[in-house]
Structure formats: C-alpha cells, structure tokens
Design an enzyme around this catalytic site. Structure first.
Site, PDB file in Angstrom:
ATOM      1  N   ASP A  61       1.181  10.318   3.847  1.00  0.00           N
ATOM      2  CA  ASP A  61       1.850  11.251   4.756  1.00  0.00           C
ATOM      3  C   ASP A  61       0.801  12.155   5.394  1.00  0.00           C
ATOM      4  OD1 ASP A  61       3.824  12.519   6.077  1.00  0.00           O
ATOM      5  OD2 ASP A  61       4.596  13.630   4.348  1.00  0.00           O
ATOM      6  N   GLU A  84       0.854  -1.200   0.000  1.00  0.00           N
ATOM      7  CA  GLU A  84       0.000   0.000   0.000  1.00  0.00           C
ATOM      8  C   GLU A  84       0.880   1.235   0.000  1.00  0.00           C
ATOM      9  OE1 GLU A  84      -2.144  -0.203   3.700  1.00  0.00           O
ATOM     10  OE2 GLU A  84      -2.967  -2.148   3.171  1.00  0.00           O
ATOM     11  N   ARG A 120      -3.369   9.515  17.281  1.00  0.00           N
ATOM     12  CA  ARG A 120      -2.487   8.483  17.810  1.00  0.00           C
ATOM     13  C   ARG A 120      -1.839   8.905  19.133  1.00  0.00           C
ATOM     14  NH1 ARG A 120       2.685   6.259  14.630  1.00  0.00           N
ATOM     15  NH2 ARG A 120       3.366   8.366  15.023  1.00  0.00           N
ATOM     16  N   CYS A 172      10.345  48.640  -1.111  1.00  0.00           N
ATOM     17  CA  CYS A 172      10.846  49.810  -1.820  1.00  0.00           C
ATOM     18  C   CYS A 172       9.695  50.818  -1.785  1.00  0.00           C
ATOM     19  CB  CYS A 172      11.179  49.455  -3.268  1.00  0.00           C
ATOM     20  SG  CYS A 172      11.349  50.930  -4.292  1.00  0.00           S
ATOM     21  N   LYS A 220       2.266   4.609   1.551  1.00  0.00           N
ATOM     22  CA  LYS A 220       2.357   5.135   2.925  1.00  0.00           C
ATOM     23  C   LYS A 220       1.952   6.605   2.867  1.00  0.00           C
ATOM     24  CE  LYS A 220       5.359   5.315   6.959  1.00  0.00           C
ATOM     25  NZ  LYS A 220       5.082   6.698   7.309  1.00  0.00           N
ATOM     26  N   CYS A 280       8.937  53.095  -8.972  1.00  0.00           N
ATOM     27  CA  CYS A 280      10.051  52.152  -9.187  1.00  0.00           C
ATOM     28  C   CYS A 280       9.719  51.285 -10.411  1.00  0.00           C
ATOM     29  CB  CYS A 280      10.208  51.289  -7.941  1.00  0.00           C
ATOM     30  SG  CYS A 280      11.226  49.841  -8.179  1.00  0.00           S
ATOM     31  N   CYS A 284      15.678  50.528  -8.323  1.00  0.00           N
ATOM     32  CA  CYS A 284      15.701  51.979  -8.513  1.00  0.00           C
ATOM     33  C   CYS A 284      16.626  52.714  -7.539  1.00  0.00           C
ATOM     34  CB  CYS A 284      14.286  52.547  -8.414  1.00  0.00           C
ATOM     35  SG  CYS A 284      13.610  52.450  -6.748  1.00  0.00           S
ATOM     36  N   CYS A 335      16.778  49.788  -2.928  1.00  0.00           N
ATOM     37  CA  CYS A 335      16.030  48.946  -3.866  1.00  0.00           C
ATOM     38  C   CYS A 335      16.945  48.550  -5.030  1.00  0.00           C
ATOM     39  CB  CYS A 335      14.811  49.712  -4.392  1.00  0.00           C
ATOM     40  SG  CYS A 335      14.018  48.883  -5.780  1.00  0.00           S
ATOM     41  N   TYR A 346      -6.735   1.649   6.630  1.00  0.00           N
ATOM     42  CA  TYR A 346      -5.768   0.607   6.276  1.00  0.00           C
ATOM     43  C   TYR A 346      -5.530  -0.446   7.351  1.00  0.00           C
ATOM     44  CZ  TYR A 346      -2.836   4.154   8.550  1.00  0.00           C
ATOM     45  OH  TYR A 346      -2.331   5.089   9.403  1.00  0.00           O
ATOM     46  N   LYS A 362      10.748   3.367   2.704  1.00  0.00           N
ATOM     47  CA  LYS A 362      10.795   4.816   2.492  1.00  0.00           C
ATOM     48  C   LYS A 362      11.446   5.124   1.152  1.00  0.00           C
ATOM     49  CE  LYS A 362       9.682   7.043   6.330  1.00  0.00           C
ATOM     50  NZ  LYS A 362       9.823   8.327   6.620  1.00  0.00           N
TER      51      LYS A 362
END
Ligand code: IVH
Length: 717
Positions: free
Chosen positions: A142, A138, A161, A460, A140, A465, A445, A442, A259, A348
C-alpha cells in the site's frame, strides 16, 4: 514486446454474471446513480492522490467502484469517457514536470473472495483454453507506484504513475531513496538493458512512519505551531516523495520494492515473471521476500489466506495480495481490458473495518489541560484485536463528522496504529441520537473551558485541576523526563488518590512510612522507590525543564532554553521577547513559557524542587582559557537507548557532557555514537540503517573510566 504495450482490447471478457448486479428502478434512477457514483469516486480520487487527504476509506471506495462497474456492465450505455472505471486513478499534483511513460502504467482489477478469484481464472482459461497456468503471488504493497527509467544501466528518471500515461517527474527525490540503485548491477548472466522501465512501490514502513510523525510533532512544537501529521504510512510516503526540496525527501525514511517491468530494450525478454523478479534482484533491487511461484489456483488462494492472516506482522502496510500468471507469453496473449491486465488480479483482504455502536463520548483532560474527546464503543473485533475505545482527537472533529452517542459508526484499524472512527451511519439512527454538545466546563474540576486563539483545542485553564495534575505527574516521572523507575502510572494514581502527593514537588518529600501505608508496598519496594526518586535528582537541567510540562516546551525546546539561559532563575525573569529570540523558540512557545513563569504557584513549585536538590542550572562553563576545547569528547554526539545496567541514563548523560560530549535528541545521520542497552528498539534499528556506530554499555563505561569520569555505579533496584 512487454505485456503492457499489447494492443488494447476494449471488449470486456467479463461475463455479465460475474459480478453481483441487481438492477431495479427506472433508467433515469440508474443514470442518476451512475452520475452520483462517478462524482463521488472522482472527488475521492482527487482527495487521495492530489491532496493526500482521503475522504473515504479504501473499503468504501472499492464498494462504490464495484457498484459503478456492475451498473456499467449491465447498462453499457451509462459508461461515460470520464468514468473512473475507464481511467487509472492518481492524477499528477501541480508543481512537478509532467512526463509521459514509455509504456502505460496499468492498474489491477480486484477480487475479494475465493469465488471471484476462481471466476478471474476461468475467464483467462476461456480465453486460452489449452493453456496450463502457473501463478506468482506477492503482497500488494500500500504505497505509490513508481516508474524508474534506466538508460545504459543508469537511473535517468523517476516518475509517479499519475493517470497511468503521464506522471510527475520526481527524479531528484527518488535519487535520495536508499533502496533504489543509481546504477544497475551488471553480471555476465544479466547485462544492462539499453533502456528499461522498472516498476515498483515506494512505501514507508510502519515504524518509520510513526517515528516520522513523532519527529514532525517535535519540530512543530519547537517552531511553536500545530503539528501537521500524516494519517497513515501511505499518505506519509506520498507527502514525503512530493517534497519540493529533495533534501527534505532525503530526511524521510522511504523504502522501495520492485515488482514489474515496462519497456525493456537491448536484451532478451524474460519468459516468466519469476525471471523478471530474478533479474530485478540481480540488478540490485529489493523484491518482496514473500514473492512465491505456485502451480495451482488452490495454492494461490492458500497464499492469499495465509498473507491475510499475517498481514500485521509484515512491517509495512499491505492491502491484499497480487496474483499474476507467470508466463509472459501467456500474459501477452491475454492482454488487458481498459485499465486492467487480464493476467493479474489484486486479491483484496477483508477490510480492517467494522461497524459498532458509539456508546458514549467521554472527555478526558490532558497534561496541558487540553480536553480530548474519546469514543467508548461496543467492543468489536477488528483483525484479531478487540476495539472498545477510539480517540476522537478534538471537539471540531466530532462536530465535523457529526458523531452522536448511540450512533452506529464505522471503526477502522490501520496496521497497529490506534483505531479511529471513519464516520457515523446516520441512516441507521432511530431518532434518539442527539447532536453532541461539547462540555462548557472541565469534566474534572468544573472550571469554564477556554480556547487559545484560533487553535482547534479547548483547554481547562485551571492549573490545579486534579486531572491535569495527575497527567502532569505522569509526564514528570516518565522516561524522557525525570525517569523515576518504579513510579509508574498506576502508583502515581494511587499516591494522588491517597492524597499523598498533590503536585510534583510532593514526590521529593515522600517518606518511607507514607509509602508503606499504600497497599502492596513492602519495606524493600518502598526503599527501591525512594532510591529511584533520589537518583532522579541528578537529571540534568534540560530534562528538569522538560519534565515541568510547560505547554509547547518539548525536549528540544527545553535544551535550547537551558543552553541559552543556563538556569531556572534566568528563565523565571526572562522577558517574552528574549525567549522568542532564541532560534527554534517561536512566539507561541515564548508566550506559553512567559505565562507559566508569571504564575506564583509555578514559582513556588520551582522553589520547592530546587530545595529538594534538583538540577536547576547547567554546570558552570569551563574557564574561557580554552580548557573546554581540550575535553576528550568535544565534537562527539551520543544518544542512549535501551536500559543500561551500570549507570542510570542521567548519570551517563552527565558524564558524557562533563567530558565535552553532546547528547542528541534522536537518531539522525549526524549522530556520532548510539549506546544501546538491553531491549533497545527502533532507535537501534534506525542507527544500523544509517550506519551509525553502535556500542554497548561496556564501551561507554570503558571510555568514561579512561578519562576518570565513571560515576559510582547505580544502585540496584
Ligand atoms: S503489479 C500491470 N504487483 O497496486 C500490473 N502492483 O491497484 C502492474 N501494487 O498500480 C502492477 N503491490 O501500484 C503489482 N506486488 C504488486 C503490487 C502492485 C502494489 C500496486 C501498484 C498498482 C496497484 C493496482
């Protein structure tokens, strides 16, 4: 008896040679290292589970855990009762009632290579030498594991959990998740158990996560505060599940996949995991479509490789595959070690991380003048994509991570989300890398930069500008704003570079000759562009207000202001406290608008746009004799998505509003109709999920014709 309630066998069956361990150094060194690893892992657990704010990447966490395990395996005297290897992570957050699971919720040991997978299988085979195993494979997921208790078929408890033994009671929130049945479906073959613990993962799809972040950003903008966005779908699912108010969870797009089962009473025990999944489906739970039973370990390995290759095509984040021995009798015989069953393993995937060199930190100027640092990287492949840029968000972030030009950095890619830099590796510096100094002027400019109060962003302050103007113009012509098709980013840049437009008002004075002077423009494409510009003049006033790009004025705020003040003239003279008094417009938005309106250049710009014929007010309200209430669309909300063929979006919206209908800003449960044109995307999916009536363009055209409100058809472009 369910496998999880087996007698604990603490004699680890792993062979010392199974993990790679090279021990050097004195006992005290090792002791210090073990303590250091424990401390880092516990801190990471706390940040991840209690604060939803991971300190380190998953791959880094796994590396630390493997190192600690290897150390403890070679030197069992180093094991302490509080070692993270002896516990199931995931502490309970404060604020929810703690509940003890009827059977403990276990974790899974990890492998990362075919050799390690084989070693896992060999350990099981050594324990049951005569057994032939079949395996279930299956993805896994996340997300967050969830324990659902059903008593006589009714959902009575949803518990996280936590530490594996005690979790938090989030029943009220779980009841709002559409995938989770409140009542088990019953059939002659699969009657209700007296009591059953159903286990699975609560998660958020990636598209739902992105849409949620967009919504949170818009809400924050309306409220005039900095948005607090989730870094990834997992955190987003965790944060959404842990809302104190279940009504808030109800607005979050959470999903669930089942699951596993814990306690099961009053019915026969399923003999295999395949049968567990079959019963879960029959009782009404979603189960992974990719769950597959295989007969050999080679096939299980092939499943892992295949799943790793397609992981980004799955609409939610997975971080591996889970391989389980199918027979539940074999599962019982194998039992578990400390926190991990011996009959299941997580395979993994290679981390979606890579190391590369940070070549340069380049600062760009955003639409509102915000200076944004970006990393230019030596191109590196991460899960099939070449990454050479990553956003660094803001100056504080660069300094917090102490990123320096020339550093080797760890780059991570979460799903298809923009890549980010996890950290620098200072141990690889050669002395030439200097702490990064943010610019004081900036970069576009040269104006000295400014900081607004305690905001993280640096700006800025120069409204003219050139970099800001370019971004402003891109925003002005974009789809949610004036929607000038044919005036894409590249053409805007060309017009600016050719000095044909200096600000957005210049777009409306462009002539055919000027456009034809640009390379690659023919008579026809010039005529199309002029027609698109002309069409944009009919966009309703709230869109014009949004298009102006006033800092903190998003689509929602623009609608509220337009509705409340009715015209640009009224906005220009509105005192700050009047603006702040509108619901949804906080003091921050009010201040920003007020400041903007005080600038003569902005007032001149508005005057020129008005002169060009843009909508600078909402249409007059209907006569107060109640005529408005008789309009045929009163009380109906509409949202348009995808591209329409016979109408421009502006025309359609105006016609709907003229008939008394409202235009919604997004898909929510209260939306009345979604009009989906060609290539409709996530809005369509979401509306279908929420069972909102979806119509095509011809339905709208027909209804408009019925009320004689169909505008002249759009010009073909
Ligand atoms: S089975 C006793 N199956 O991974 C075995 N777990 O790292 C019970 N997870 O705590 C778990 N997808 O939260 C199982 N298909 C899957 C899973 C899965 C994700 C999570 C689960 C578990 C964690 C262990």
């Amino acid at each position: 008896m369910p496998a999880d309630t087996n007698q604990t066998d603490t004699s680890d069956q792993r062979q010392p040679g199974d993990s790679v361990t090279t021990m050097t150094g004195s006992e005290t060194d090792l002791e210090t290292r073990a303590a250091e690893l424990r401390e880092r892992l516990l801190a990471a657990d706390h940040a991840y589970y209690a604060e939803d704010n991971p300190l380190i990447s998953d791959a880094e966490y796994d590396d630390l855990m493997r190192e600690l395990r290897a150390l403890e395996e070679a030197h069992p005297e180093l094991i302490t009762p509080d070692s993270p290897t002896q516990q199931v992570s995931g502490e309970a957050a404060v604020g929810f009632t703690k509940i003890r699971h009827l059977t403990p919720m276990l974790s899974l040991a990890n492998v990362r290579s075919p050799d390690e997978l084989r070693a896992w299988q060999q350990r099981a085979q050594r324990q049951l030498p005569n057994a032939t195993f079949a395996y279930d494979c299956e993805p896994k997921i996340d997300g967050l594991s969830m324990n659902l208790l059903y008593e006589r078929g009714r959902l009575t408890q949803g518990v996280t959990r936590g530490d594996g033994v005690i979790g938090e009671d989030v029943t009220a929130n779980v009841l709002t998740i559409g995938d989770i049945p409140h009542q088990l479906r019953e059939s002659a073959q699969y009657p209700h158990p007296e009591r059953i613990e159903i286990r699975g993962e609560i998660y958020m799809r990636r598209d739902d996560f992105e849409a949620l972040n967009e919504r949170l950003a818009a809400e924050a903008q309306v409220a005039g505060r900095e948005p607090r966005l989730f870094a990834n779908a997992r955190n987003s699912a965790a944060g959404s599940l842990r809302q104190k108010d279940p009504r808030a969870t109800a607005t979050r797009p959470l999903s669930f996949l089942a699951y596993h089962i814990g306690l099961i009473e009053g019915v026969s025990e399923p003999a295999t995991h395949t049968e567990v999944l079959e019963r879960l489906r029959a009782w009404g739970f979603p189960v992974s479509e990719r769950a597959r039973r295989v007969e050999t370990l080679e096939e299980a390995q092939a499943y892992c490789d295949e799943t790793a290759a397609i992981r980004f095509t799955i609409p939610f984040d997975i971080d591996g595959a889970v391989i389980k021995i199918d027979s539940r009798w074999q599962q019982q015989d194998l039992g578990y070690v400390a926190r991990d069953p011996r009959w299941a393993i997580a395979y993994k995937f290679a981390p979606v991380e890579a190391n590369t060199r940070l070549r340069e930190i380049v600062v760009t100027v955003g639409r509102t003048g915000a200076l944004i640092p970006n990393a230019r990287l030596d191109p590196v492949q991460i899960s099939g994509v070449t990454v050479s840029n990553a956003t660094l968000y803001n100056f504080q972030e660069v300094q917090r991570k102490d990123l320096r030009e020339g550093d080797t950095v760890v780059v991570q890619r979460h799903g298809d989300v923009i890549p980010g830099i996890v950290k620098a590796l200072p141990e690889l510096r050669d002395g030439s890398q200097q702490p990064w100094q943010p610019p004081t002027t900036c970069p576009a400019c040269g104006t000295p930069v400014a900081r607004v109060d305690e905001e993280v962003m640096v700006y800025c302050p120069n409204a003219s500008c050139p970099a800001q103007q370019l971004e402003n113009m891109r925003h002005f012509v974009s789809r949610g704003a004036m929607d000038i098709r044919g005036l894409g980013e590249e053409i805007v840049a060309r017009l600016v570079n050719a000095e044909l437009v200096h600000n957005v008002a210049d777009i409306y004075t462009l002539t055919r000759e000027q456009i034809l002077d640009l390379p690659n423009f023919q008579q026809k494409s010039a005529a199309n562009l002029l027609a698109a510009i002309e069409t944009s003049k009919s966009r309703p006033f709230p869109r014009v207000l949004y298009a102006l790009g006033i800092r903190h004025v998003g689509e929602k705020a623009a609608e509220i202001l337009a509705e409340g003040l009715r015209s640009m003239d009224a906005l220009l003279v509105a005192p700050e406290d009047q603006l702040a008094a509108f619901p949804g417009i906080g003091p921050k938005i009010a201040e920003s608008i007020y400041q903007w309106c005080q600038q003569q250049t902005n007032r001149d710009l508005v005057a020129r746009l008005a002169q060009s014929g843009l909508q600078m007010a909402l249409p007059e309200r209907a006569e107060p004799d109640g005529e408005e209430a008789n309009l045929p669309f009163v009380g109906e909300t509409f949202l348009l998505t995808g591209s329409l063929e016979h109408l421009t979006r502006g025309q359609a919206e105006q016609a709907i509003q003229a008939l008394g209908g409202k235009i919604a800003s997004g898909v929510s449960k209260s939306l009345g109709h979604l009009i989906a044109g060609a290539e409709a995307g996530s809005k369509l999916e979401k509306a279908q999920k929420l069972n909102i009536p979806v119509h095509d363009e011809s339905w709208l055209v027909e209804r408009l014709r019925e009320h004689d409100a169909m505008p002249a058809e759009r010009k073909r472009m």
